[in-house]
Design an enzyme around this catalytic site. Structure first.
Site, mmCIF file in Angstrom:
data_model
loop_
_atom_site.group_PDB
_atom_site.id
_atom_site.type_symbol
_atom_site.label_atom_id
_atom_site.label_comp_id
_atom_site.label_asym_id
_atom_site.label_seq_id
_atom_site.Cartn_x
_atom_site.Cartn_y
_atom_site.Cartn_z
ATOM 1 N N GLY A 257 9.703 5.369 13.989
ATOM 2 C CA GLY A 257 8.659 4.623 13.314
ATOM 3 C C GLY A 257 7.357 4.509 14.079
ATOM 4 O O GLY A 257 6.865 5.469 14.678
ATOM 5 N N TYR B 276 10.900 -13.143 8.777
ATOM 6 C CA TYR B 276 10.053 -12.129 9.406
ATOM 7 C C TYR B 276 8.632 -12.651 9.578
ATOM 8 O O TYR B 276 8.038 -12.543 10.664
ATOM 9 C CB TYR B 276 10.053 -10.857 8.552
ATOM 10 C CG TYR B 276 9.081 -9.796 9.024
ATOM 11 C CD1 TYR B 276 9.365 -9.023 10.150
ATOM 12 C CD2 TYR B 276 7.885 -9.561 8.349
ATOM 13 C CE1 TYR B 276 8.484 -8.050 10.593
ATOM 14 C CE2 TYR B 276 6.995 -8.596 8.778
ATOM 15 C CZ TYR B 276 7.292 -7.837 9.901
ATOM 16 O OH TYR B 276 6.407 -6.884 10.334
#
Length: 233
Positions: A16, A143
């Site tokens: 990523g 998150y």
């Protein structure tokens, strides 16, 4: 901040955005890039130096700082999404894990490497943040909370490390083409774009990166009054 000839550490560098950061540093002339990952065997790029690093493990962080004592750039990229913690149902386990990795992990790595950066002339410390630092959603409250906390931490680090000459950079982005955003078909930018914009900020000694238009819009709206969402009928 001079990137060419520098030595850098990227946490979560095996995929990523982390992998894009590491690759971009090499392409911009970094002399050495440590790939800080839990499993060094997962680092496939031969240009990187695998380094065992679990950001939630105090001893592993200390060991990594002892080995990578030549770094002048540290990029706190390792992070998780905090899945499984719904706003009004489910357990808090995912949210606690997100806080442990995204917030406390960044704090632990930054604390361990701050004296290393000082000894090596100051250098730079980067936090991979998010649009969610400023804008939460019911789908991912854990998150977003961890990223808001990480943003606050980044600001504290910026103030604390200024005297030793360390540039502290916060990188904010909306959806990026990674496994973390695979659940949505919303517009996304590439990891390479995030990495390139970050290295431009380092080169220009800028302390913030707003990587896409939606992030810039949300940042600009922070000074606006809070408005309740419309009632659904």
């Amino acid at each position: 901040m001079e990137i060419k000839g520098s030595v850098a550490l990227v946490t979560g560098a095996n995929r990523g955005i982390g992998r894009a950061f590491a690759r971009s540093l090499i392409d911009h002339g970094a002399a050495k890039v440590y790939a800080g990952v839990r499993d060094p065997a997962s680092v496939a790029d031969p240009d990187l130096v695998p380094l065992r690093l679990d950001v939630t493990d105090r001893e592993a962080v200390a060991a990594a700082a002892a080995i990578a004592d030549d770094v002048s750039i540290v990029i706190n990229n390792a992070g998780i999404g905090g899945e499984g913690s719904g706003l009004l149902d489910g357990t808090f386990d995912g949210a606690r894990r997100a806080m442990e990795v995204n917030y406390f992990g960044t704090w632990a790595v930054s604390r361990a490497f701050a004296p290393v950066l000082a000894r090596n002339g100051g250098g730079a410390l980067v936090s991979m943040l998010s649009l969610a630092s400023w804008s939460s959603r019911p789908r991912f409250p854990g998150y977003a909370a961890s990223k808001a906390a990480q943003w606050s931490l980044t600001d504290a680090l910026r103030q604390a490390l200024h005297a030793q000459g360390t540039l502290v950079v916060g990188v904010h982005a909306g959806f990026v083409e990674t496994d973390l955003s695979a659940w949505t078909d919303a517009s996304k930018i590439s990891p390479a774009t995030v990495a390139e914009l970050t290295l431009e900020a380092l080169a220009d000694d800028r302390c913030e990166v707003l990587a896409d238009e939606e992030t810039r819009r949300i940042k600009a709206a922070l000074s606006q009054p809070v408005i309740a969402p419309p009632v659904q009928t």
